[in-house]
Design a protein around this motif. Structure first.
Motif, PDB file in Angstrom:
ATOM      1  N   ASN A 133       0.851  -1.192   0.000  1.00 36.06           N
ATOM      2  CA  ASN A 133       0.000   0.000   0.000  1.00 36.06           C
ATOM      3  C   ASN A 133       0.886   1.241   0.000  1.00 36.06           C
ATOM      4  N   LEU A 134       0.276   2.373  -0.234  1.00 31.05           N
ATOM      5  CA  LEU A 134       1.021   3.628  -0.357  1.00 31.05           C
ATOM      6  C   LEU A 134       1.697   4.012   0.956  1.00 31.05           C
ATOM      7  N   PHE A 135       1.024   3.765   2.080  1.00 36.25           N
ATOM      8  CA  PHE A 135       1.609   4.097   3.372  1.00 36.25           C
ATOM      9  C   PHE A 135       2.929   3.365   3.583  1.00 36.25           C
ATOM     10  N   LEU A 136       2.923   2.041   3.409  1.00 30.42           N
ATOM     11  CA  LEU A 136       4.142   1.262   3.636  1.00 30.42           C
ATOM     12  C   LEU A 136       5.251   1.675   2.678  1.00 30.42           C
ATOM     13  N   PHE A 137       4.891   1.915   1.437  1.00 31.17           N
ATOM     14  CA  PHE A 137       5.893   2.319   0.454  1.00 31.17           C
ATOM     15  C   PHE A 137       6.546   3.643   0.853  1.00 31.17           C
ATOM     16  N   THR A 138       5.734   4.628   1.241  1.00 28.93           N
ATOM     17  CA  THR A 138       6.272   5.938   1.635  1.00 28.93           C
ATOM     18  C   THR A 138       7.131   5.824   2.877  1.00 28.93           C
ATOM     19  N   ASP A 139       6.678   5.029   3.846  1.00 26.79           N
ATOM     20  CA  ASP A 139       7.441   4.831   5.077  1.00 26.79           C
ATOM     21  C   ASP A 139       8.804   4.210   4.772  1.00 26.79           C
ATOM     22  N   MET A 140       8.813   3.216   3.882  1.00 23.21           N
ATOM     23  CA  MET A 140      10.063   2.554   3.548  1.00 23.21           C
ATOM     24  C   MET A 140      10.999   3.482   2.773  1.00 23.21           C
ATOM     25  N   VAL A 141      10.451   4.331   1.911  1.00 22.13           N
ATOM     26  CA  VAL A 141      11.295   5.287   1.183  1.00 22.13           C
ATOM     27  C   VAL A 141      11.983   6.234   2.174  1.00 22.13           C
ATOM     28  N   LEU A 142      11.233   6.699   3.167  1.00 23.46           N
ATOM     29  CA  LEU A 142      11.822   7.570   4.186  1.00 23.46           C
ATOM     30  C   LEU A 142      12.886   6.835   4.988  1.00 23.46           C
ATOM     31  N   ILE A 143      12.663   5.561   5.265  1.00 29.41           N
ATOM     32  CA  ILE A 143      13.663   4.751   5.964  1.00 29.41           C
ATOM     33  C   ILE A 143      14.918   4.611   5.112  1.00 29.41           C
ATOM     34  N   ASP A 144      14.737   4.445   3.793  1.00 31.28           N
ATOM     35  CA  ASP A 144      15.884   4.395   2.877  1.00 31.28           C
ATOM     36  C   ASP A 144      16.715   5.675   2.982  1.00 31.28           C
ATOM     37  N   VAL A 145      16.022   6.816   2.952  1.00 32.89           N
ATOM     38  CA  VAL A 145      16.714   8.114   3.039  1.00 32.89           C
ATOM     39  C   VAL A 145      17.446   8.232   4.367  1.00 32.89           C
ATOM     40  N   LEU A 146      16.772   7.848   5.450  1.00 37.17           N
ATOM     41  CA  LEU A 146      17.394   7.910   6.774  1.00 37.17           C
ATOM     42  C   LEU A 146      18.671   7.082   6.827  1.00 37.17           C
ATOM     43  N   LEU A 147      18.621   5.855   6.350  1.00 39.05           N
ATOM     44  CA  LEU A 147      19.758   4.940   6.487  1.00 39.05           C
ATOM     45  C   LEU A 147      20.953   5.371   5.638  1.00 39.05           C
ATOM     46  N   ILE A 148      20.702   5.797   4.400  1.00 36.86           N
ATOM     47  CA  ILE A 148      21.837   6.213   3.577  1.00 36.86           C
ATOM     48  C   ILE A 148      22.470   7.481   4.140  1.00 36.86           C
ATOM     49  N   CYS A 149      21.651   8.366   4.700  1.00 38.18           N
ATOM     50  CA  CYS A 149      22.193   9.586   5.307  1.00 38.18           C
ATOM     51  C   CYS A 149      22.960   9.270   6.583  1.00 38.18           C
ATOM     52  N   LEU A 150      22.483   8.312   7.363  1.00 42.05           N
ATOM     53  CA  LEU A 150      23.220   7.896   8.559  1.00 42.05           C
ATOM     54  C   LEU A 150      24.574   7.306   8.179  1.00 42.05           C
ATOM     55  N   ALA A 151      24.599   6.529   7.103  1.00 43.69           N
ATOM     56  CA  ALA A 151      25.858   5.948   6.639  1.00 43.69           C
ATOM     57  C   ALA A 151      26.830   7.037   6.197  1.00 43.69           C
TER      58      ALA A 151
END
Length: 206
Positions: A133-151
């Motif tokens: 669903n759109l919610f899970l997809f958006t949440d995961m995209v934000l998690i992607d951004v968070l993790l690459i920025c943390l790295a």
């Protein structure tokens, strides 16, 4: 005399653990992002929420999702539950909980590689979420951004920008996950779409 051999199967019904897992994610990302933004200082008071909400609540939700044969929820919740266990332990090592010698050997670049590994895994999860669903997809995209920025921040690449982007991405994850927890709870409770979570981004499942 006749022998009647019969096998009885007992099925245990389990409620959907998604609201618990998303609530745990929402709480830990909210307190962690507040620390990144400088609203609160240090991570001492972030640690309990990382260990209990970020770690334990998500692992519990993941195990129950496995019982539901939900490969997405089980894997994602458990993986990120262990993520917060490791992050919490890293903070404790850095703070000297396990001794000065271990604290002296801290190298931020090491945890950067862990963040990057999780980023790659989260990208796989994002592909799967796009068919949910759109919610899970958006949440995961934000998690992607968070993790690459943390790295990038751990590796010292990009100056202060990755840290700032990570902080806002994490706060966005907190509020979005809180909405998702509420939607999952209310939708399950009422047995209908009380709060919408959006249609899948694609139809790859078909």
């Amino acid at each position: 005399m006749s022998t009647n051999n019969s096998t009885q199967h007992v099925q245990i019904s389990l409620a959907d653990p998604t609201p618990l897992g998303l609530f745990g994610l929402a709480v830990v990302t909210m307190v962690a992002s507040a620390q990144k933004m400088g609203i609160v200082s240090d991570v001492s008071w972030v640690l309990p929420w990382a260990l209990f909400c970020g770690s334990f609540a998500q692992i519990l939700a993941g195990i129950l999702d496995y019982c539901h044969k939900n490969i997405f929820g089980g894997t994602i919740f458990c993986a990120f539950g262990f993520f917060w266990s490791a992050v919490g332990m890293s903070w404790m090592i850095k703070g000297g909980t396990f001794g000065a010698a271990l604290a002296a050997g801290v190298d931020a670049k090491a945890i950067g590689f862990a963040f990057f590994a999780y980023f790659l895994f989260a990208c796989i999860g994002t592909i799967a979420a796009s068919s949910a669903n759109l919610f899970l997809f958006t949440d995961m995209v934000l998690i992607d951004v968070l993790l690459i920025c943390l790295a990038l921040d751990a590796w010292g690449i990009g100056g202060h920008a990755p840290h700032a982007i990570a902080a806002y991405a994490e706060m966005s994850i907190a509020f979005l996950s809180l909405y998702g927890a509420g939607a999952s709870f209310l939708n399950n409770f009422y047995g209908r779409t009380f709060w919408p979570v959006g249609a899948p981004v694609n139809n790859w499942k078909q």
